[in-house]
Design a protein around this motif. Structure first.
Motif, PDB file in Angstrom:
ATOM      1  N   ALA A   2       0.852  -1.198   0.000  1.00 39.95           N
ATOM      2  CA  ALA A   2       0.000   0.000   0.000  1.00 39.95           C
ATOM      3  C   ALA A   2       0.879   1.236   0.000  1.00 39.95           C
ATOM      4  O   ALA A   2       2.082   1.156   0.267  1.00 39.95           O
ATOM      5  N   ASP A   3       0.260   2.362  -0.277  1.00 40.52           N
ATOM      6  CA  ASP A   3       0.931   3.661  -0.113  1.00 40.52           C
ATOM      7  C   ASP A   3       2.267   3.767  -0.855  1.00 40.52           C
ATOM      8  O   ASP A   3       3.279   4.143  -0.270  1.00 40.52           O
ATOM      9  N   LEU A   4       2.235   3.432  -2.127  1.00 43.49           N
ATOM     10  CA  LEU A   4       3.457   3.589  -2.938  1.00 43.49           C
ATOM     11  C   LEU A   4       3.687   5.061  -3.287  1.00 43.49           C
ATOM     12  O   LEU A   4       4.810   5.477  -3.483  1.00 43.49           O
TER      13      LEU A   4
ATOM     14  N   GLY B  36      -4.407   0.928  -1.764  1.00 44.19           N
ATOM     15  CA  GLY B  36      -4.629   2.363  -1.852  1.00 44.19           C
ATOM     16  C   GLY B  36      -3.400   3.234  -1.886  1.00 44.19           C
ATOM     17  O   GLY B  36      -2.328   2.835  -1.460  1.00 44.19           O
ATOM     18  N   ASP B  37      -3.583   4.436  -2.449  1.00 43.69           N
ATOM     19  CA  ASP B  37      -2.504   5.408  -2.624  1.00 43.69           C
ATOM     20  C   ASP B  37      -1.337   4.825  -3.425  1.00 43.69           C
ATOM     21  O   ASP B  37      -0.168   5.008  -3.078  1.00 43.69           O
ATOM     22  N   LEU B  38      -1.683   4.140  -4.500  1.00 46.83           N
ATOM     23  CA  LEU B  38      -0.654   3.687  -5.441  1.00 46.83           C
ATOM     24  C   LEU B  38      -0.003   4.929  -6.040  1.00 46.83           C
ATOM     25  O   LEU B  38       1.207   4.989  -6.219  1.00 46.83           O
TER      26      LEU B  38
ATOM     27  N   GLY C 262      -7.050   4.779  -2.836  1.00 49.98           N
ATOM     28  CA  GLY C 262      -7.055   5.419  -1.518  1.00 49.98           C
ATOM     29  C   GLY C 262      -7.551   6.853  -1.606  1.00 49.98           C
ATOM     30  O   GLY C 262      -8.266   7.214  -2.544  1.00 49.98           O
ATOM     31  N   ASN C 263      -7.146   7.670  -0.664  1.00 49.85           N
ATOM     32  CA  ASN C 263      -7.611   9.055  -0.675  1.00 49.85           C
ATOM     33  C   ASN C 263      -6.727   9.962  -1.534  1.00 49.85           C
ATOM     34  O   ASN C 263      -7.048  11.117  -1.760  1.00 49.85           O
ATOM     35  N   HIS C 264      -5.603   9.423  -2.016  1.00 55.42           N
ATOM     36  CA  HIS C 264      -4.743  10.228  -2.889  1.00 55.42           C
ATOM     37  C   HIS C 264      -4.983   9.945  -4.359  1.00 55.42           C
ATOM     38  O   HIS C 264      -4.662  10.767  -5.206  1.00 55.42           O
TER      39      HIS C 264
ATOM     40  N   LEU D 255      -9.307  -2.410   2.592  1.00 62.43           N
ATOM     41  CA  LEU D 255      -9.845  -1.074   2.842  1.00 62.43           C
ATOM     42  C   LEU D 255      -8.688  -0.082   2.929  1.00 62.43           C
ATOM     43  O   LEU D 255      -7.568  -0.453   3.272  1.00 62.43           O
ATOM     44  N   HIS D 256      -8.999   1.184   2.662  1.00 61.52           N
ATOM     45  CA  HIS D 256      -7.982   2.232   2.815  1.00 61.52           C
ATOM     46  C   HIS D 256      -8.516   3.316   3.738  1.00 61.52           C
ATOM     47  O   HIS D 256      -9.547   3.918   3.454  1.00 61.52           O
ATOM     48  N   GLY D 257      -7.848   3.558   4.852  1.00 60.66           N
ATOM     49  CA  GLY D 257      -8.278   4.618   5.758  1.00 60.66           C
ATOM     50  C   GLY D 257      -7.650   4.472   7.125  1.00 60.66           C
ATOM     51  O   GLY D 257      -6.830   3.579   7.367  1.00 60.66           O
TER      52      GLY D 257
ATOM     53  N   LYS E  20      -0.159  15.778   6.341  1.00 62.96           N
ATOM     54  CA  LYS E  20       0.150  15.736   4.912  1.00 62.96           C
ATOM     55  C   LYS E  20      -1.067  15.264   4.119  1.00 62.96           C
ATOM     56  O   LYS E  20      -1.368  15.806   3.077  1.00 62.96           O
ATOM     57  N   GLU E  21      -1.739  14.248   4.678  1.00 62.46           N
ATOM     58  CA  GLU E  21      -2.899  13.704   3.974  1.00 62.46           C
ATOM     59  C   GLU E  21      -3.951  14.800   3.800  1.00 62.46           C
ATOM     60  O   GLU E  21      -4.575  14.903   2.766  1.00 62.46           O
ATOM     61  N   GLU E  22      -4.113  15.627   4.830  1.00 61.41           N
ATOM     62  CA  GLU E  22      -5.082  16.717   4.760  1.00 61.41           C
ATOM     63  C   GLU E  22      -4.786  17.600   3.560  1.00 61.41           C
ATOM     64  O   GLU E  22      -5.658  17.958   2.800  1.00 61.41           O
TER      65      GLU E  22
ATOM     66  N   GLY F   3      -4.547  -0.007   4.094  1.00 57.52           N
ATOM     67  CA  GLY F   3      -3.577   0.966   3.607  1.00 57.52           C
ATOM     68  C   GLY F   3      -3.915   2.310   4.202  1.00 57.52           C
ATOM     69  O   GLY F   3      -5.029   2.507   4.683  1.00 57.52           O
ATOM     70  N   HIS F   4      -2.961   3.203   4.196  1.00 54.75           N
ATOM     71  CA  HIS F   4      -3.118   4.607   4.592  1.00 54.75           C
ATOM     72  C   HIS F   4      -2.061   5.010   5.632  1.00 54.75           C
ATOM     73  O   HIS F   4      -1.470   6.068   5.532  1.00 54.75           O
ATOM     74  N   ILE F   5      -1.853   4.159   6.643  1.00 50.85           N
ATOM     75  CA  ILE F   5      -0.848   4.482   7.658  1.00 50.85           C
ATOM     76  C   ILE F   5       0.498   3.999   7.120  1.00 50.85           C
ATOM     77  O   ILE F   5       0.615   2.863   6.655  1.00 50.85           O
TER      78      ILE F   5
END
Ligand SMILES: [Mn+2]
Length: 401
Positions: free
Chosen positions: A7-9, A54-56, A87-89, A158-160, A193-195, A220-222
């Motif tokens: 996650a989070d690449l 998420g956040d690939l 994800g959220n990005h 899930l992503h969060g 940063k996510e904000e 994913g996310h953290i």
């Protein structure tokens, strides 16, 4: 069956915070190349599915290079199924697979939407991969609407941000992995940063997901690796980002490797460090050092003890107490560290100490100077050590820095 959970690449991150233009571009390329390395590793190890939680991508507008590279890597490994939950990005159509005329998504790429979707894996189809992309609207109701077959090995993606979970267990995580208090700090730094960078980050209620036949909750996310029990049946895991970007992401980074026994519904799970460069934030205690050369030794020892190599990125904070007449040249030390590592940052948190008694009866110019400063009522007591340090430097013919 073997699976990779990553996650989070954050491909296409700008990375301008610490690095100059050329090195930022090089790091961006390395992050992108990691995806290729990951697919090759998976292929070599006989991994059949890669879960991307998420956040690939770091943002919705993805460079043509990143998009084309990711798609061509997926197409080049038709024997591996890629499960990509946004994800959220990366909330948009980052890969452009939904645009008309751009060609369909590769046959081995599986996507998710804002409702639960389940794919079947395994020789007998008894490994179920279920995921939902969280939005402001569906987030609260997501756990209640999840349907799982208790006879399957259930993976839920899930992503969060998790809430209500248990503290992380250290089992299976590399030394130095953040959990507990430090882990929370890592997240809050990241949260800011996510904000700024991302869209809505869903909230994942761990208690609401208990008792729902989940064997493995792939999150994913953290950005720090975390693995903890979910309930009597399953565990949940954040693999963390694949490669650290800032010093709030220091230490080993990688992905989770799963090996699932479909018949027994059991799994082995381990963390695989995979970053091309690791970030190390160390404190070097230089108490008692009298020269820059000695401080350099302490800084290098601290980095070596942490595992930092010349490929890596170093953030050194000098700490401890130094004698007021020690010779310390931060500029030189910084130059040395910069030449030894891909990137180095040096900060000074040392305190100066002065034993006035050492100079009380000292008949040298230094002794006379210390006595003068100590007796001068116009100098504030908290400034005296610094005034004496400057005086000593002036006497030695050094620059006043
Ligand atoms: Mn995220």
């Amino acid at each position: 069956m073997k699976l990779i959970h990553c996650a989070d690449l954050h491909l296409d991150s700008k990375l301008h915070t610490h690095l100059d233009r050329d090195r930022a571009k090089r790091r961006r390329d390395e992050l992108l190349n990691n995806f290729e390395r990951l697919a090759e590793y998976a292929s070599r190890k006989g991994v059949e599915a890669v879960l991307i939680a998420g956040d690939l991508f770091d943002r919705d507008t993805v460079s043509a290079l990143a998009k084309n590279t990711v798609l061509s890597v997926i197409k080049a490994h038709p024997d591996i199924r890629f499960y990509y939950l946004r994800g959220n990005h990366d909330t948009g159509d980052c890969l452009g697979t939904k645009e008309s005329g751009s060609g369909a998504a590769p046959a081995n790429l599986f996507l998710f939407g804002n409702r639960w979707k389940t794919y079947r894996e395994g020789e007998k189809g008894r490994i179920a991969i279920t995921g939902m992309e969280l939005t402001r609207e569906n987030s609260a109701g997501a756990p209640a609407s999840l349907r799982t077959d208790p006879a399957c090995f259930n993976i839920v993606m899930l992503h969060g941000q998790e809430t209500g979970g248990r503290p992380a267990s250290a089992e299976g995580l590399p030394p130095g992995t953040a959990y507990g208090r430090h882990f929370e700090q890592t997240f809050s730094a990241k949260g800011e940063k996510e904000e700024k960078g991302g869209g809505y980050a869903g909230v994942i209620s761990i208690p609401a997901l208990r008792g729902r036949n989940i064997d493995y909750l792939a999150l994913g996310h953290i950005h720090a690796c975390k693995k903890a029990p979910l309930d009597s049946r399953g565990i949940y895991c954040y693999p963390g980002c694949l490669e650290g970007r800032g010093f709030d992401e220091s230490g080993p980074r990688g992905f989770a490797m799963l090996e699932i026994d479909e018949d027994r519904r059991t799994m082995t799970h381990r963390f695989v460090p995979f970053a091309q460069r690791t970030l190390y934030a160390v404190r070097a205690d230089v108490t008692g050092c009298m020269s820059t050369a000695q401080m350099k030794d302490m800084a290098e020892n601290a980095l070596r003890a942490a595992g930092c190599t010349s490929r890596d990125m170093a953030d050194v904070t000098l700490c401890g107490e130094l004698e007021v007449d020690c010779e310390k040249d931060l500029g030189y030390l910084r130059t040395v560290l910069e030449s030894e590592f891909f990137f180095a940052r040096l900060r000074d948190a040392t305190r100066l100490c002065l034993n006035v008694e050492d100079y009380l009866y000292d008949e040298s110019l230094r002794g006379e100077f210390v006595r003068l400063v100590m007796a001068d009522p116009s100098i504030r007591s908290q400034d005296r050590t610094e005034v004496i340090r400057c005086g000593f430097r002036a006497m030695d013919g050094e620059e006043l820095v």
